[in-house]
Design a protein around this motif. Sequence first.
Motif, mmCIF file in Angstrom:
data_model
loop_
_atom_site.group_PDB
_atom_site.id
_atom_site.type_symbol
_atom_site.label_atom_id
_atom_site.label_comp_id
_atom_site.label_asym_id
_atom_site.label_seq_id
_atom_site.Cartn_x
_atom_site.Cartn_y
_atom_site.Cartn_z
ATOM 1 N N UNK A 10 0.875 -1.099 0.052
ATOM 2 C CA UNK A 10 0.090 -0.294 -0.117
ATOM 3 C C UNK A 10 0.873 1.019 0.386
ATOM 4 N N UNK A 11 1.803 1.078 0.757
ATOM 5 C CA UNK A 11 2.805 2.606 1.072
ATOM 6 C C UNK A 11 3.471 3.058 -0.665
ATOM 7 N N UNK A 12 3.969 1.658 -1.002
ATOM 8 C CA UNK A 12 4.564 1.959 -2.723
ATOM 9 C C UNK A 12 3.935 2.981 -3.592
ATOM 10 N N UNK A 13 2.297 1.802 -3.597
ATOM 11 C CA UNK A 13 1.653 2.269 -4.725
ATOM 12 C C UNK A 13 0.722 3.429 -4.319
ATOM 13 N N UNK A 14 1.100 3.676 -2.798
ATOM 14 C CA UNK A 14 0.575 5.559 -2.452
ATOM 15 C C UNK A 14 1.502 5.890 -3.382
ATOM 16 N N UNK A 15 2.774 5.825 -3.152
ATOM 17 C CA UNK A 15 3.781 6.821 -3.408
ATOM 18 C C UNK A 15 3.451 7.102 -4.759
ATOM 19 N N UNK A 16 3.991 6.028 -6.094
ATOM 20 C CA UNK A 16 2.587 6.058 -7.232
ATOM 21 C C UNK A 16 2.360 6.911 -7.851
ATOM 22 N N UNK A 63 -7.809 -1.478 -5.071
ATOM 23 C CA UNK A 63 -7.824 -2.605 -6.303
ATOM 24 C C UNK A 63 -6.402 -3.073 -7.191
ATOM 25 N N UNK A 64 -5.445 -1.604 -7.239
ATOM 26 C CA UNK A 64 -4.347 -1.958 -7.170
ATOM 27 C C UNK A 64 -3.305 -2.418 -5.866
ATOM 28 N N UNK A 65 -3.387 -2.306 -5.664
ATOM 29 C CA UNK A 65 -2.859 -2.984 -4.220
ATOM 30 C C UNK A 65 -3.476 -4.481 -4.122
ATOM 31 N N UNK A 66 -4.309 -4.770 -4.749
ATOM 32 C CA UNK A 66 -4.648 -5.993 -4.584
ATOM 33 C C UNK A 66 -4.798 -7.047 -6.247
ATOM 34 N N UNK A 67 -4.413 -6.357 -6.964
ATOM 35 C CA UNK A 67 -2.964 -6.266 -8.143
ATOM 36 C C UNK A 67 -2.155 -6.549 -8.001
ATOM 37 N N UNK A 68 -1.302 -5.749 -6.866
ATOM 38 C CA UNK A 68 0.016 -5.821 -7.201
ATOM 39 C C UNK A 68 0.761 -7.605 -6.115
#
Lengths: 185, 130
Positions: B7-13, B116-121
């Motif tokens: 989640x933290x990395x997705x947030x950064x993106x 959804x993005x976090x799930x995907x990753x």
Amino acid sequence: MRWIWIDRILELDPGRRLVAIKHVGLGEDAVQGHFDATDGLGPDRPVLPAPLIIEGMAQTAGVLVGHARGFREKVILAKISRAELDADAHPGATLRYTATLDRIDDAGAATSGAVDLLDPAPCAPGADPRVATAPPAPAVPIGRVDLVFSHIDHNRAGVEFPAHNFVFGESFKTLLRVSGLEGET
Amino acid sequence: MNRDEIFEKVKEVLVDALGVDDDEVTPDASLTADLGAESIDFLDIVFKLEQAFGFKIPQGELFPENVMDNPEFVQDGRVTDAGLAALKERLPHADFTRFESDREVTKVAEVFTVDAVVNFVERKLAGVQA
């Protein structure tokens, strides 16, 4: 060649990197009257408008992206991910754009870019500008411009585009050729 | 990598790609409706996720295109049962609970939430390790 904002391509590492330069000229229409409000000299010392520096990088990176796929794709600037410029480009100076291809696939490409300023006659603090004894200043990094390009034929969303490649007409290919980087094609 | 780290990395993106503030990137925020993403941003997000997590995302895997071009899937501006089934199959990482009660085709992009993005990753990383 009226909307070409790079003068010469210095280096092409296909699919990886392209370096181009742009000399800023006092006679250019876009420079006229575009004064630098920060140095107090006003319209007497105009600057190249920053959006045209971004355009210069877009052309540098765009040629790199187009070349990577043999200029078959219509490469359209889709997004300016980042644009940071810390200094103005005055007439007489040279901008150097170094574009690096970070990612490319059927849908598009992402590039990162460094903008450097080369001033042939630096006026260092305390130096006498009438005596040109000092060597030219080394290139100074002045900013970064990161971009995303779309290969629009793969992102049509129901829209039909003309069959001919209207992005890469002869201008950019001519520029590569006169820069000595591509043969007669 | 656990879910919080993802989640933290997705947030950064997303902060980087969409120019939003950290605190706007909540798990149920919709990329389009809440975070202002437009079509080209999806391409940018895909590129940045690949860089952040070190895997390849084939075109259309995270954000599929053209699913709704099929006339069987949309009637009178609403997604049909067949369309919904097709979407769920293509997007196992998305949560359709909210969308199911409305089904307006123009709102289908709203199923792309941060979660959804976090799930995907998460699925992608599990697949890579398998």
